[in-house]
Design a protein around this motif. Sequence first.
Motif, mmCIF file in Angstrom:
data_model
loop_
_atom_site.group_PDB
_atom_site.id
_atom_site.type_symbol
_atom_site.label_atom_id
_atom_site.label_comp_id
_atom_site.label_asym_id
_atom_site.label_seq_id
_atom_site.Cartn_x
_atom_site.Cartn_y
_atom_site.Cartn_z
ATOM 1 N N MET A 48 0.835 -1.201 0.000
ATOM 2 C CA MET A 48 0.000 0.000 0.000
ATOM 3 C C MET A 48 0.870 1.251 0.000
ATOM 4 S SD MET A 48 -3.022 -0.816 2.700
ATOM 5 C CE MET A 48 -1.850 -1.216 4.002
ATOM 6 N N THR A 49 0.392 2.298 -0.648
ATOM 7 C CA THR A 49 1.096 3.571 -0.644
ATOM 8 C C THR A 49 0.247 4.600 0.083
ATOM 9 O OG1 THR A 49 0.096 4.170 -2.756
ATOM 10 C CG2 THR A 49 2.240 3.063 -2.821
ATOM 11 N N GLU A 50 0.916 5.641 0.571
ATOM 12 C CA GLU A 50 0.166 6.680 1.262
ATOM 13 C C GLU A 50 -0.754 7.392 0.286
ATOM 14 O OE1 GLU A 50 2.894 9.174 3.323
ATOM 15 O OE2 GLU A 50 2.965 7.827 5.036
ATOM 16 N N ARG A 51 -1.926 7.766 0.797
ATOM 17 C CA ARG A 51 -2.953 8.313 -0.035
ATOM 18 C C ARG A 51 -2.761 9.786 -0.336
ATOM 19 N NH1 ARG A 51 -7.651 6.819 -0.056
ATOM 20 N NH2 ARG A 51 -7.554 5.961 2.014
ATOM 21 N N GLU A 52 -3.049 10.138 -1.566
ATOM 22 C CA GLU A 52 -3.352 11.522 -1.889
ATOM 23 C C GLU A 52 -4.865 11.651 -2.045
ATOM 24 O OE1 GLU A 52 -1.008 12.921 -5.101
ATOM 25 O OE2 GLU A 52 0.869 12.395 -4.137
ATOM 26 N N ALA A 53 -5.452 10.850 -2.919
ATOM 27 C CA ALA A 53 -6.899 10.792 -3.049
ATOM 28 C C ALA A 53 -7.228 9.458 -3.689
ATOM 29 C CB ALA A 53 -7.434 11.947 -3.881
ATOM 30 N N GLY A 54 -7.303 8.428 -2.875
ATOM 31 C CA GLY A 54 -7.384 7.058 -3.357
ATOM 32 C C GLY A 54 -8.636 6.768 -4.161
ATOM 33 N N PRO A 55 -8.594 5.732 -4.988
ATOM 34 C CA PRO A 55 -9.728 5.375 -5.832
ATOM 35 C C PRO A 55 -10.856 4.744 -5.037
ATOM 36 C CG PRO A 55 -8.011 3.729 -6.023
ATOM 37 C CD PRO A 55 -7.461 4.817 -5.149
ATOM 38 N N HIS B 150 -9.179 4.205 13.317
ATOM 39 C CA HIS B 150 -8.639 5.555 13.427
ATOM 40 C C HIS B 150 -8.135 6.012 12.069
ATOM 41 C CE1 HIS B 150 -7.681 4.989 18.003
ATOM 42 N NE2 HIS B 150 -8.976 5.173 17.759
ATOM 43 N N CYS B 151 -8.476 7.230 11.680
ATOM 44 C CA CYS B 151 -8.069 7.749 10.382
ATOM 45 C C CYS B 151 -7.620 9.203 10.527
ATOM 46 C CB CYS B 151 -9.212 7.647 9.378
ATOM 47 S SG CYS B 151 -8.780 8.177 7.710
ATOM 48 N N THR B 152 -6.306 9.416 10.478
ATOM 49 C CA THR B 152 -5.724 10.751 10.505
ATOM 50 C C THR B 152 -4.544 10.770 9.543
ATOM 51 O OG1 THR B 152 -4.067 10.309 12.232
ATOM 52 C CG2 THR B 152 -6.263 10.962 12.971
ATOM 53 N N ASN B 153 -4.122 11.969 9.173
ATOM 54 C CA ASN B 153 -2.841 12.042 8.488
ATOM 55 C C ASN B 153 -1.756 11.546 9.439
ATOM 56 O OD1 ASN B 153 -4.201 14.727 6.832
ATOM 57 N ND2 ASN B 153 -3.035 13.212 5.668
ATOM 58 N N SER B 154 -0.710 10.962 8.895
ATOM 59 C CA SER B 154 0.313 10.346 9.740
ATOM 60 C C SER B 154 1.219 11.397 10.375
ATOM 61 C CB SER B 154 1.140 9.348 8.935
ATOM 62 O OG SER B 154 1.868 10.005 7.923
ATOM 63 N N GLY B 155 1.949 10.969 11.375
ATOM 64 C CA GLY B 155 2.835 11.874 12.093
ATOM 65 C C GLY B 155 2.126 12.552 13.248
ATOM 66 N N LEU C 240 -7.048 -0.646 4.020
ATOM 67 C CA LEU C 240 -7.296 0.725 3.593
ATOM 68 C C LEU C 240 -5.979 1.483 3.433
ATOM 69 C CD1 LEU C 240 -10.269 1.174 6.010
ATOM 70 C CD2 LEU C 240 -10.456 1.415 3.521
ATOM 71 N N SER C 241 -5.940 2.401 2.489
ATOM 72 C CA SER C 241 -4.702 3.129 2.192
ATOM 73 C C SER C 241 -4.307 4.032 3.356
ATOM 74 C CB SER C 241 -4.879 3.978 0.941
ATOM 75 O OG SER C 241 -5.261 3.197 -0.163
ATOM 76 N N PRO C 242 -3.049 3.963 3.790
ATOM 77 C CA PRO C 242 -2.599 4.890 4.825
ATOM 78 C C PRO C 242 -2.649 6.332 4.329
ATOM 79 C CG PRO C 242 -1.020 3.089 4.497
ATOM 80 C CD PRO C 242 -1.990 3.023 3.370
ATOM 81 N N LEU C 243 -2.978 7.245 5.215
ATOM 82 C CA LEU C 243 -2.955 8.656 4.850
ATOM 83 C C LEU C 243 -1.533 9.196 4.960
ATOM 84 C CD1 LEU C 243 -6.008 8.208 5.115
ATOM 85 C CD2 LEU C 243 -6.182 10.471 6.156
ATOM 86 N N ARG C 244 -1.215 10.135 4.081
ATOM 87 C CA ARG C 244 0.149 10.667 4.035
ATOM 88 C C ARG C 244 0.476 11.503 5.275
ATOM 89 N NH1 ARG C 244 -0.948 14.784 -1.003
ATOM 90 N NH2 ARG C 244 -3.146 15.063 -0.500
ATOM 91 N N THR D 69 -9.277 17.518 5.561
ATOM 92 C CA THR D 69 -10.533 16.914 5.131
ATOM 93 C C THR D 69 -10.417 16.232 3.771
ATOM 94 O OG1 THR D 69 -11.234 19.043 4.213
ATOM 95 C CG2 THR D 69 -12.034 18.476 6.431
ATOM 96 N N GLY D 70 -9.546 16.732 2.902
ATOM 97 C CA GLY D 70 -9.382 16.111 1.590
ATOM 98 C C GLY D 70 -8.931 14.673 1.689
ATOM 99 N N ASP D 71 -7.937 14.417 2.530
ATOM 100 C CA ASP D 71 -7.437 13.055 2.695
ATOM 101 C C ASP D 71 -8.391 12.207 3.524
ATOM 102 O OD1 ASP D 71 -5.235 13.658 1.189
ATOM 103 O OD2 ASP D 71 -3.840 13.798 2.871
ATOM 104 N N LEU D 72 -8.993 12.818 4.539
ATOM 105 C CA LEU D 72 -9.956 12.083 5.365
ATOM 106 C C LEU D 72 -11.157 11.648 4.524
ATOM 107 C CD1 LEU D 72 -11.070 11.073 8.073
ATOM 108 C CD2 LEU D 72 -11.852 13.416 8.537
ATOM 109 N N ALA D 73 -11.679 12.541 3.714
ATOM 110 C CA ALA D 73 -12.819 12.199 2.863
ATOM 111 C C ALA D 73 -12.460 11.083 1.895
ATOM 112 C CB ALA D 73 -13.295 13.439 2.102
ATOM 113 N N ALA D 74 -11.268 11.144 1.308
ATOM 114 C CA ALA D 74 -10.848 10.087 0.391
ATOM 115 C C ALA D 74 -10.788 8.744 1.104
ATOM 116 C CB ALA D 74 -9.487 10.430 -0.213
ATOM 117 N N GLY D 75 -10.304 8.748 2.338
ATOM 118 C CA GLY D 75 -10.261 7.510 3.109
ATOM 119 C C GLY D 75 -11.642 6.971 3.424
ATOM 120 N N LEU D 76 -12.554 7.858 3.779
ATOM 121 C CA LEU D 76 -13.913 7.419 4.101
ATOM 122 C C LEU D 76 -14.629 6.874 2.866
ATOM 123 C CD1 LEU D 76 -14.889 10.369 6.449
ATOM 124 C CD2 LEU D 76 -14.389 8.019 7.143
ATOM 125 N N LEU D 77 -14.379 7.468 1.724
ATOM 126 C CA LEU D 77 -14.987 6.957 0.493
ATOM 127 C C LEU D 77 -14.410 5.600 0.116
ATOM 128 C CD1 LEU D 77 -15.181 10.252 -1.575
ATOM 129 C CD2 LEU D 77 -17.062 9.037 -0.456
#
Length: 316
Positions: free
Chosen positions: A1-8, A234-239, A291-295, A208-216
């Motif tokens: 898996m790669t970190e998400r920008e806006a996953g499919p 749990h879904c947040t940007n990493s770090g 699920l794709s990790p958030l960047r 919200t852009g990355d969070l929304a992509a993860g939820l979709l």
Amino acid sequence: MTEREAGPITGPDEIALLVPGGRGQLGRELHRRAQGRLGLVHAPGSGELDVRDEQDVTDAVDSFAETARDNNLRPVVVNAAAHTAVDAAEGEPERAAAINEAGAAALARACAVRRVPLVHLSTDYVFDGTADVPYEPSDETGPRTAYGRTKLAGERAVLAAADRAWVVRTSWVYGAGGGNFVKTMVRLAGERERVTVVDDQVGGPTWTGDLAAGLLELAGLLVERRDPADRVLHCTNSGRASWYEFARAVFAEIGADPDRVLPCATADFPRPAPRPAYSVLSPRAWNAAGLSPLRDWRSALAAALEVDGAALRGEG
């Protein structure tokens, strides 16, 4: 898996999405990213769908599910409706409970009857903030605010009312819609020579852009019945960052001198609702679900200011 920008999204044209709380910060982003990509998207605000009114909720879910299935679409609900004014909730806990607990429970019951999977958004405030390693979904909770208590009660009510419901906790959310920390820092950078920000609260900034992509992406799994084994994720940007570090990063991204940001202690700025000293959330269960990790949060901040720069600067 790669970190998400806006996953499919898997099979997006077969999905119907209902987003209570659709006029809020996250709801707007979900609508923006889903519109034109999914078979059907409906993101009503509280004026159209008041989750405190159980009959209103039942009717809305019934109508949505029927419309979706009549059009050979697979329905899913992502609940972004919430009372999120942390300090205000201390003075109006009944109103917070009506939205965050009773409203969430009503939505879960309606989804269960109509066999519609539900994703319910929650918060880092369900923890007491005394940890020093990232919180896992299974860690002991201990909210210290009315907001956190009502959100935790809502989590429990949702999971008890519907077998196919998942709770997704997130933290330190910012985006184009609504008021948030990034908008405040951008504004203050233009108004003040120095800005003082607390440096003894640590968490995970989330765009919200990355969070929304993860939820979709999660919604796509659910309509295919590839259900995550863990019902709390749990879904947040990493770090991680302190608010002070976050503020300095905002200043740097907009070309302001980050040394204009000065650190202070939480005790210097008392608030009605105590803030968690530590609220970093572990993505382990999210990643384990496929699920794709958030960047990283810094990369997400740069992307947010590129994509939503005008809104975050108060220009649109």
